[in-house]
Design a protein around this motif. Structure first.
Motif, mmCIF file in Angstrom:
data_model
loop_
_atom_site.group_PDB
_atom_site.id
_atom_site.type_symbol
_atom_site.label_atom_id
_atom_site.label_comp_id
_atom_site.label_asym_id
_atom_site.label_seq_id
_atom_site.Cartn_x
_atom_site.Cartn_y
_atom_site.Cartn_z
ATOM 1 N N UNK A 167 53.618 11.557 49.475
ATOM 2 C CA UNK A 167 53.974 12.808 48.793
ATOM 3 C C UNK A 167 54.561 12.542 47.410
ATOM 4 N N UNK A 168 55.438 11.541 47.326
ATOM 5 C CA UNK A 168 56.093 11.234 46.050
ATOM 6 C C UNK A 168 55.108 10.762 44.982
ATOM 7 N N UNK A 169 54.015 10.146 45.413
ATOM 8 C CA UNK A 169 53.014 9.662 44.441
ATOM 9 C C UNK A 169 52.406 10.815 43.655
ATOM 10 N N UNK A 170 52.371 12.016 44.234
ATOM 11 C CA UNK A 170 51.851 13.182 43.516
ATOM 12 C C UNK A 170 52.756 13.574 42.360
ATOM 13 N N UNK A 171 54.022 13.132 42.433
ATOM 14 C CA UNK A 171 54.994 13.437 41.373
ATOM 15 C C UNK A 171 55.242 12.213 40.488
ATOM 16 N N UNK A 172 54.374 11.212 40.636
ATOM 17 C CA UNK A 172 54.483 10.019 39.800
ATOM 18 C C UNK A 172 55.575 9.064 40.208
ATOM 19 N N UNK A 173 56.113 9.242 41.424
ATOM 20 C CA UNK A 173 57.177 8.366 41.917
ATOM 21 C C UNK A 173 56.586 7.379 42.914
ATOM 22 N N UNK A 174 56.796 6.098 42.657
ATOM 23 C CA UNK A 174 56.227 5.057 43.507
ATOM 24 C C UNK A 174 57.340 4.277 44.200
#
Length: 248
Positions: A167-174
């Protein structure tokens, strides 16, 4: 007691599927032979589509969307099996084909950068499967309620971490330790692979308790469940080998 009353971390081996089936008129009982034959058949389907994707990749075809589509179709199949249990046979076959597409593409990408790692991962996965089976049959490791609770708790935490990362990858958080090759990432990957392997013991225990008791169509639920665990184990082993190869 097991976490949330569950006796296994595998979605296919929960009371939801095994106590509330709509297929009450199915003839015959689940047999070990039936489970083995269906599992081998579906694993062959996985290998078939994986081989096709492998060939396409090395023929120069862009397979990124095929690989992504494969994992998404597999997820949809799992959801559909949950709500349309009478469709378990065709959905398990589609699941196997879709996972083969995903695995084939994923493995091809890694093989290009690190030759032969996928083949090593297959060997390790197969060896682990048979070692876990031997440990279960000989009762060297006993599947007690406490053992189940530990495995289910840890695998649930792992699942939450992976879902959160997705889910976080959709917000650019890895979440870096899931993908980089630091020693912390490697240790985490080792722990995940170990619990993927231990999950096989819970699967074997569930199968053992229902052979000769559950209705015949449950062989397909069992096959789906084994595919879930085996493919998860393979992916984690391959990811671990890649991280070790990066550091070498």
């Amino acid at each position: 007691m097991s976490l949330f009353g569950l006796s296994t971390s595998n979605p296919a081996f929960t009371g939801y599927f095994w106590k509330n089936s709509r297929q009450q008129k199915a003839r015959g009982k689940m047999s070990l032979r039936g489970v083995v034959l269906k599992s081998i058949f579906c694993l062959l389907l996985v290998c078939l589509t994986a081989a096709v994707m492998w060939k396409l990749f090395f023929d120069g075809v862009e397979i990124k969307w095929f690989t992504t589509g494969g994992i998404l179709i597999a997820i949809v199949c799992s959801i559909l099996i949950s709500v349309k249990r009478e469709w378990v046979l065709p959905l398990t076959i589609v699941y196997a084909l879709a996972k083969g597409v995903f695995i084939g593409g994923f493995s091809a990408y890694i093989h290009k950068s690190y030759p032969n790692l996928p083949f090593q991962a297959v060997i390790v996965t197969m060896a682990t499967f048979f070692i876990m089976l031997l440990l279960y049959v000989t009762r060297i490791i006993k599947v007690t309620q406490k053992f189940k609770s530990v495995v289910i708790t840890v695998t649930t935490v792992i699942f939450i971490i992976y879902i959160t990362s997705f889910i976080l990858r959709f917000f650019g958080i890895v979440i870096s330790f899931l993908w980089d090759s630091s020693w912390f990432a490697i240790i985490f990957n080792i722990v995940v692979a170990i619990f993927a392997a231990l999950s096989l013991l819970l699967d074997f225990d569930y199968i053992d308790r229902y052979v000769g008791k559950a209705k015949k169509h449950y062989e397909w639920f069992t096959t789906w469940g084994l595919l879930v665990t085996i493919i998860w184990l393979y992916v984690e082993v391959l990811r671990l080998l890649r991280k070790l190869a990066v550091r070498s």
